[in-house]
Design a protein around this motif. Structure first.
Motif, PDB file in Angstrom:
ATOM      1  N   SER A 199      -7.095  -1.679  -0.439  1.00  0.00           N
ATOM      2  CA  SER A 199      -6.302  -0.675  -1.132  1.00  0.00           C
ATOM      3  C   SER A 199      -6.357  -0.873  -2.645  1.00  0.00           C
ATOM      4  O   SER A 199      -6.139   0.072  -3.410  1.00  0.00           O
ATOM      5  N   THR A 239       0.807  -1.229   0.000  1.00  0.00           N
ATOM      6  CA  THR A 239       0.000   0.000   0.000  1.00  0.00           C
ATOM      7  C   THR A 239       0.838   1.278   0.000  1.00  0.00           C
ATOM      8  O   THR A 239       0.305   2.362  -0.232  1.00  0.00           O
ATOM      9  N   ALA A 267      -3.990   8.072   0.719  1.00  0.00           N
ATOM     10  CA  ALA A 267      -3.250   7.099  -0.086  1.00  0.00           C
ATOM     11  C   ALA A 267      -2.732   7.745  -1.363  1.00  0.00           C
ATOM     12  O   ALA A 267      -3.344   8.668  -1.908  1.00  0.00           O
TER      13      ALA A 267
END
Length: 391
Positions: A162, A108, A119
């Motif tokens: 993710s 990730t 993210a």
């Protein structure tokens, strides 16, 4: 008795004593391990490598260390981390926790403690590690179905979340037949004729996708991951967030932007069926988990999911035009609390209710033509029912 008789008698007694000693030793060899196993029924296991803790704190270094290469031929480091051969990885602080945190970091780009931070698009290296993880864990000790330690589940769920767009696609459709690589960029997945993109309906132009191997491979791993309530909640949240993300970006004709009117809503149908398949897969997985003794009861499992879920997800009441990275989809903030108590649990864990409540509200608020909305609803319902029956 003569001297010769006494000698012969002593020899017979010696042979008897030797034979008795051999039998006693054999009996000890059989019984002691059995008694020890009864005293401690835990099978032999191995801790994670000593390097795991350091790698878990350094995502870039973790991805570099575990990168299997473009052709997925350098899987040794991952095999050692996950203990996929020989005695399995130990559950807990010495095994699945450091190994799981390392997987999260490597796939990730953020440590396990940083998962709530924004993210960034995945790198080729991170996506290759995710691909290799699924490939390796899909093969159990008897090569029938995965049997990795359940302690890995929360971490694997974070990894799948993710990559929820890629995970969802893998469960529904698998890999395009003409694609032979473990990853694909938004540009590489573009059809090139203006008809769309096979990796995502709304490419950001910055994403690298994990093209998981064979849809049955991803399914098998996902089913075992979903056997844990906390992991189930992570996956369920991610797919419902993706469902809302998709709906709010459709036009008022329920088409993907750029689709010509005469081309209809085939693309929309496929995407909605994708969500229905994933949700049905999750619901069936929890039933199998109880049947296999991995969870005590459905009622207890469902109550635990309610405690772990982040909430409910609803699409905006207007068309949204932004195209965020696919890596951020699972980070979407919930739009409502799931509630508490028995009724809230029942509603949350009824996949059909969750899908249709969101879909019906979206169609009503956006003024989707009644006939078209009914057609899409029928496809969503049929796919959900079929997916449940096929599991």
């Amino acid at each position: 008795m003569s001297l010769l008789g006494r000698i012969r008698g002593a020899a017979r007694r010696s042979r008897f004593l030797v034979l008795s000693g051999v039998l006693a030793l054999a009996l000890v060899a059989v019984l002691v391990p059995a008694l020890l196993l009864d005293a401690d029924e835990s099978p032999a296991c191995r801790p994670a490598p000593g390097s795991a803790d350091a790698l878990a704190r350094d995502p870039e270094r973790a991805a570099e260390a575990l990168d299997p290469g473009e052709n997925i031929t350098r899987t040794g480091p991952l095999k050692r981390l996950l203990r996929t051969t020989g005695d399995p990885l130990c559950d807990g602080a010495e095994g699945t926790e450091p190994a799981g945190r390392t997987l999260v970091a490597a796939t990730t780009g953020r440590t396990a403690e940083q998962q709530r931070e924004p993210a960034r698009p995945h790198t080729e290296r991170e996506a290759r590690v995710a691909y290799a993880v699924v490939l390796l864990l899909s093969k159990g000790s008897e090569h029938y179905r995965p049997d990795f330690p359940l302690g890995l589940n929360p971490y694997l769920a974070q990894m799948f979340a993710s990559y929820i767009q890629d995970t969802s696609r893998a469960v529904m459709r698998g890999t395009p037949h003409d694609w032979q690589h473990p990853t694909a960029t938004d540009e590489e997945a573009d059809y090139g004729d203006g008809s769309g993109n096979w990796a995502t309906p709304f490419p950001s132009g910055r994403d690298v996708h994990a093209v998981f191997p064979e849809f049955e491979t991803a399914q098998k791993v996902l089913r075992r991951v979903a056997a844990s309530p906390r992991a189930f909640a992570t996956l369920y949240d991610a797919e419902r967030a993706r469902f809302a993300w998709y709906l709010e970006r459709l036009t008022d004709s329920a088409q993907e932007p750029g689709t010509k009117a005469k081309e209809g809503i085939t693309g929309t149908e496929l995407e909605l069926e994708q969500s229905a398949t994933v949700v049905a897969e999750l619901m069936a997985s929890r039933t199998v988990a109880v049947k296999d003794g991995l969870a005590p009861s459905l009622a207890e499992f469902d109550r635990a999911v309610l405690r772990h879920t982040r909430g409910l997800y609803h699409p905006a009441d207007h068309r949204v035009r932004s195209r965020p990275s696919a890596a951020t989809l699972a980070q979407r903030r919930p739009d409502a609390s799931p509630g508490r108590g028995k009724r809230a649990t029942e509603r949350l864990m009824d996949g059909r209710v969750q899908l249709f409540t969101v879909f019906d509200a979206w169609a009503r608020e956006r003024g989707i033509p009644e006939g078209r909305a009914e057609r899409l609803r029928g496809q969503l319902d049929a796919r959900y029912a079929n997916a449940l029956n096929l599991l």
